[in-house]
Scaffold this motif. Sequence first.
Motif, mmCIF file in Angstrom:
data_model
loop_
_atom_site.group_PDB
_atom_site.id
_atom_site.type_symbol
_atom_site.label_atom_id
_atom_site.label_comp_id
_atom_site.label_asym_id
_atom_site.label_seq_id
_atom_site.Cartn_x
_atom_site.Cartn_y
_atom_site.Cartn_z
ATOM 1 N N GLY A 120 0.814 -1.211 0.000
ATOM 2 C CA GLY A 120 0.000 0.000 0.000
ATOM 3 C C GLY A 120 0.844 1.255 0.000
ATOM 4 N N PHE A 121 1.925 1.244 0.806
ATOM 5 C CA PHE A 121 2.828 2.395 0.857
ATOM 6 C C PHE A 121 3.451 2.638 -0.514
ATOM 7 C CE2 PHE A 121 7.131 4.034 1.225
ATOM 8 C CZ PHE A 121 6.937 5.196 1.937
ATOM 9 N N ALA A 122 3.939 1.555 -1.151
ATOM 10 C CA ALA A 122 4.569 1.697 -2.465
ATOM 11 C C ALA A 122 3.562 2.195 -3.501
ATOM 12 C CB ALA A 122 5.166 0.366 -2.902
ATOM 13 N N GLU A 123 2.339 1.673 -3.424
ATOM 14 C CA GLU A 123 1.311 2.098 -4.377
ATOM 15 C C GLU A 123 0.997 3.584 -4.210
ATOM 16 O OE1 GLU A 123 -3.185 0.788 -5.854
ATOM 17 O OE2 GLU A 123 -2.134 -0.352 -4.293
ATOM 18 N N ARG A 124 0.900 4.045 -2.973
ATOM 19 C CA ARG A 124 0.618 5.468 -2.749
ATOM 20 C C ARG A 124 1.775 6.338 -3.231
ATOM 21 N NH1 ARG A 124 -1.272 3.163 1.992
ATOM 22 N NH2 ARG A 124 0.617 3.761 3.142
ATOM 23 N N LEU A 125 2.992 5.881 -2.988
ATOM 24 C CA LEU A 125 4.162 6.639 -3.420
ATOM 25 C C LEU A 125 4.203 6.744 -4.945
ATOM 26 C CD1 LEU A 125 6.777 8.035 -2.469
ATOM 27 C CD2 LEU A 125 7.924 5.822 -2.670
ATOM 28 N N LEU A 126 3.981 5.624 -5.621
ATOM 29 C CA LEU A 126 4.012 5.618 -7.083
ATOM 30 C C LEU A 126 2.823 6.348 -7.684
ATOM 31 C CD1 LEU A 126 5.166 1.922 -7.630
ATOM 32 C CD2 LEU A 126 6.515 3.994 -8.020
ATOM 33 N N GLY A 127 1.746 6.463 -6.910
ATOM 34 C CA GLY A 127 0.550 7.140 -7.408
ATOM 35 C C GLY A 127 0.767 8.599 -7.693
ATOM 36 N N GLY A 128 1.839 9.186 -7.185
ATOM 37 C CA GLY A 128 2.150 10.578 -7.460
ATOM 38 C C GLY A 128 2.802 10.805 -8.802
ATOM 39 N N LEU A 129 3.016 9.725 -9.558
ATOM 40 C CA LEU A 129 3.651 9.806 -10.877
ATOM 41 C C LEU A 129 2.688 9.316 -11.949
ATOM 42 C CD1 LEU A 129 7.102 8.185 -9.933
ATOM 43 C CD2 LEU A 129 6.558 10.638 -10.009
ATOM 44 N N ASP A 130 2.879 9.799 -13.175
ATOM 45 C CA ASP A 130 2.075 9.242 -14.268
ATOM 46 C C ASP A 130 2.719 7.954 -14.772
ATOM 47 O OD1 ASP A 130 4.145 9.876 -16.100
ATOM 48 O OD2 ASP A 130 3.278 11.848 -16.515
ATOM 49 N N ALA A 131 2.063 7.280 -15.721
ATOM 50 C CA ALA A 131 2.525 5.963 -16.171
ATOM 51 C C ALA A 131 3.940 6.022 -16.742
ATOM 52 C CB ALA A 131 1.554 5.396 -17.206
ATOM 53 N N ALA A 132 4.233 7.054 -17.524
ATOM 54 C CA ALA A 132 5.565 7.167 -18.122
ATOM 55 C C ALA A 132 6.625 7.374 -17.047
ATOM 56 C CB ALA A 132 5.592 8.312 -19.130
ATOM 57 N N GLN A 133 6.302 8.201 -16.059
ATOM 58 C CA GLN A 133 7.263 8.438 -14.970
ATOM 59 C C GLN A 133 7.477 7.189 -14.144
ATOM 60 O OE1 GLN A 133 5.068 11.725 -13.303
ATOM 61 N NE2 GLN A 133 6.493 13.260 -14.128
ATOM 62 N N ARG A 134 6.402 6.433 -13.894
ATOM 63 C CA ARG A 134 6.558 5.178 -13.147
ATOM 64 C C ARG A 134 7.448 4.198 -13.911
ATOM 65 N NH1 ARG A 134 1.013 6.044 -12.022
ATOM 66 N NH2 ARG A 134 0.369 4.531 -13.602
ATOM 67 N N GLY A 135 7.291 4.162 -15.226
ATOM 68 C CA GLY A 135 8.143 3.288 -16.034
ATOM 69 C C GLY A 135 9.603 3.670 -15.934
ATOM 70 N N ARG A 136 9.874 4.982 -15.967
ATOM 71 C CA ARG A 136 11.262 5.444 -15.843
ATOM 72 C C ARG A 136 11.820 5.108 -14.470
ATOM 73 N NH1 ARG A 136 10.435 11.481 -16.956
ATOM 74 N NH2 ARG A 136 12.563 11.612 -16.099
ATOM 75 N N LEU A 137 10.988 5.306 -13.436
ATOM 76 C CA LEU A 137 11.452 5.001 -12.084
ATOM 77 C C LEU A 137 11.722 3.512 -11.917
ATOM 78 C CD1 LEU A 137 12.062 5.796 -9.184
ATOM 79 C CD2 LEU A 137 9.622 5.586 -8.669
ATOM 80 N N THR A 138 10.831 2.674 -12.421
ATOM 81 C CA THR A 138 11.021 1.225 -12.313
ATOM 82 C C THR A 138 12.296 0.787 -13.015
ATOM 83 O OG1 THR A 138 8.631 0.849 -12.176
ATOM 84 C CG2 THR A 138 9.998 -1.022 -12.833
ATOM 85 N N ALA A 139 12.547 1.355 -14.194
ATOM 86 C CA ALA A 139 13.775 1.012 -14.915
ATOM 87 C C ALA A 139 15.001 1.484 -14.150
ATOM 88 C CB ALA A 139 13.745 1.628 -16.313
ATOM 89 N N ALA A 140 14.916 2.695 -13.575
ATOM 90 C CA ALA A 140 16.053 3.224 -12.813
ATOM 91 C C ALA A 140 16.321 2.401 -11.563
ATOM 92 C CB ALA A 140 15.788 4.683 -12.434
ATOM 93 N N VAL A 141 15.254 1.945 -10.894
ATOM 94 C CA VAL A 141 15.419 1.108 -9.707
ATOM 95 C C VAL A 141 16.101 -0.209 -10.074
ATOM 96 C CG1 VAL A 141 14.161 -0.261 -7.999
ATOM 97 C CG2 VAL A 141 13.547 2.130 -8.366
ATOM 98 N N ALA A 142 15.714 -0.792 -11.215
ATOM 99 C CA ALA A 142 16.335 -2.056 -11.641
ATOM 100 C C ALA A 142 17.831 -1.874 -11.879
ATOM 101 C CB ALA A 142 15.647 -2.573 -12.906
#
Length: 303
Positions: A120-142
């Motif tokens: 839930g915490f991760a979902e709320r945190l990611l909810g502040g970004l749009d889909a493209a930004q979430r994709g960039r963040l996920t790639a950067a985290v990897a």
Amino acid sequence: MGTVSAGRADHVSADDVRALRRFNRYFTRRIGVLDDHYLGQDRPLGEARLLFEIGDGTSLRDLRVRLGLDAGYVSRLVKTLQAQGLVRVRVHSGDSRLRVAELTDDGRAEVAEQNRRADGFAERLLGGLDAAQRGRLTAAVAVTERLLRLAGITVEVVDGASRDARACLAAYAADIDARFPEGFDPAALVRPAEVSGRTGAFVVAYEEGRPVGCGALRRLAAGVGEIRHVWVRPQGRRLGLARRMLVELERQAVARGYGTVRLDTHAVLTEAQAMYRSCGYTEIPRYDDNVYAAHWFEKRLHA
């Protein structure tokens, strides 16, 4: 054939250090590491993480190694969780020297709730970004995870007859026996005396105290060393670890007076061939009678 240096890694800049420390401070504060009630539960992060790591049961020794914690600290945490009825400890069935921690029903329920809150915490945190930004963040985290894993791995020179060296070679032999169409005979492995002392070296890569890869260097001829058995366990692949071990073996070659290193590889090991070429190795004619080899490479070194 090109000449390359087998010197030390580049100096770490102060800017790089500051950037990593700044990120650490932000992220640890953001996820609540400093809170004694992690994720709103009645326990600090240390206890919560230990419950998660115990999972389906693990030895206290493995917990210490995996988390890099002091034995006394782990023991105190486990005792606290035992007193709360979340963990039980038993003697390992196959080794009376080991104690194994297991979750009770209450412990499993708490971990399930912990996972629900963390999701839930991760979902709320990611909810502040749009889909493209979430994709960039996920790639950067990897990428960040991969590079931090690689940074945390140590590559050490060990005795060629040591338990870790022989265990790695046995795992290597089993791996390529399954990959080579003709199989592999372990009798072709290097002998301990060849990869020890003034003329040879054996390196083992350790991640969180566990061997995850190996490589060997032995004398081939005057001024020429041969690199053998560069291998990484499946869980350690795609990190760049094979390249790192190769660089260490080249350093060991320079330290032993070898101006040239050679190696060979099997036809099916196309990823190894690509790595050697990208690391400055040039394909040369056959130089040995290795029945498993289809490609032969050479690289010239200098201190």
